[in-house]
Write a protein that holds these residues in place. Structure first.
Motif, mmCIF file in Angstrom:
data_model
loop_
_atom_site.group_PDB
_atom_site.id
_atom_site.type_symbol
_atom_site.label_atom_id
_atom_site.label_comp_id
_atom_site.label_asym_id
_atom_site.label_seq_id
_atom_site.Cartn_x
_atom_site.Cartn_y
_atom_site.Cartn_z
ATOM 1 N N PHE A 4 0.763 -1.020 0.223
ATOM 2 C CA PHE A 4 -0.053 0.006 -0.013
ATOM 3 C C PHE A 4 0.875 1.296 -0.120
ATOM 4 O O PHE A 4 0.333 2.302 -0.421
ATOM 5 N N PRO A 17 0.711 7.200 -4.786
ATOM 6 C CA PRO A 17 -0.610 6.357 -5.036
ATOM 7 C C PRO A 17 -1.794 7.513 -4.773
ATOM 8 O O PRO A 17 -1.802 8.308 -3.755
ATOM 9 N N HIS A 19 -5.130 6.387 -5.117
ATOM 10 C CA HIS A 19 -6.205 5.670 -4.738
ATOM 11 C C HIS A 19 -6.680 5.980 -3.013
ATOM 12 O O HIS A 19 -7.814 6.384 -2.996
ATOM 13 N N PRO A 20 -5.822 6.038 -2.142
ATOM 14 C CA PRO A 20 -6.071 6.431 -0.797
ATOM 15 C C PRO A 20 -6.618 7.669 -0.644
ATOM 16 O O PRO A 20 -7.594 7.937 0.213
ATOM 17 N N VAL A 23 -10.329 6.907 -1.675
ATOM 18 C CA VAL A 23 -11.283 5.804 -1.147
ATOM 19 C C VAL A 23 -11.784 6.311 0.551
ATOM 20 O O VAL A 23 -12.605 5.820 0.711
ATOM 21 N N VAL A 66 -13.279 5.439 -7.186
ATOM 22 C CA VAL A 66 -12.151 4.595 -6.313
ATOM 23 C C VAL A 66 -11.777 3.529 -6.896
ATOM 24 O O VAL A 66 -10.629 3.126 -6.793
ATOM 25 N N ILE A 67 -12.621 2.721 -7.803
ATOM 26 C CA ILE A 67 -12.441 1.677 -8.437
ATOM 27 C C ILE A 67 -11.086 1.915 -9.353
ATOM 28 O O ILE A 67 -10.087 0.983 -9.395
ATOM 29 N N THR A 69 -9.183 4.417 -9.832
ATOM 30 C CA THR A 69 -7.704 4.754 -9.051
ATOM 31 C C THR A 69 -6.995 3.626 -8.434
ATOM 32 O O THR A 69 -6.062 3.408 -8.611
ATOM 33 N N GLY A 70 -7.934 2.568 -7.950
ATOM 34 C CA GLY A 70 -7.343 1.532 -7.477
ATOM 35 C C GLY A 70 -6.582 0.398 -8.559
ATOM 36 O O GLY A 70 -5.592 0.136 -8.214
ATOM 37 N N ASP A 73 -3.270 2.605 -9.533
ATOM 38 C CA ASP A 73 -2.397 2.409 -8.483
ATOM 39 C C ASP A 73 -1.612 0.925 -8.466
ATOM 40 O O ASP A 73 -0.694 0.480 -8.317
ATOM 41 N N ALA A 74 -2.754 -0.062 -8.651
ATOM 42 C CA ALA A 74 -2.379 -1.601 -8.719
ATOM 43 C C ALA A 74 -1.242 -1.950 -10.026
ATOM 44 O O ALA A 74 -0.787 -3.021 -9.994
#
Length: 82
Positions: A4, A17, A19-20, A23, A66-67, A69-70, A73-74
């Motif tokens: 993370f 990142p 995403h955090p 989220v 959110v999805i 950006t996840g 980042d992944a």
């Protein structure tokens, strides 16, 4: 392993990142919605119904962001992209 904390996007476009950031807002907002709903049922009032509905709509509307950006980042996490 610090999955993370990994700075995704080695291209230098976005060094941290993202995403955090996205989220935690809907989680906090939907938690407030839950608390306001519980309070409304407990007190037997409909005082917050309009606000609860709008906050829930905004919280759920953030889910595609959110999805997205996840997934963005992944891409920088080798364990998930192999």
């Amino acid at each position: 392993m610090f999955l993370f904390a990994y700075a995704a996007g080695d291209s230098g476009l976005i060094p941290l990142p993202i995403h955090p950031v996205f989220v935690h807002f809907p989680i906090a907002l939907l938690t407030i919605v839950w608390a306001a709903t519980a309070y409304s049922y407990w007190k037997g009032t409909d005082r917050f119904d309009d606000s609860i509905g709008m906050a829930e709509l905004v919280g759920v509307a953030f889910l595609p962001l959110v999805i997205g950006t996840g997934f963005f980042d992944a891409e920088g996490i080798e364990v998930l992209t192999k």
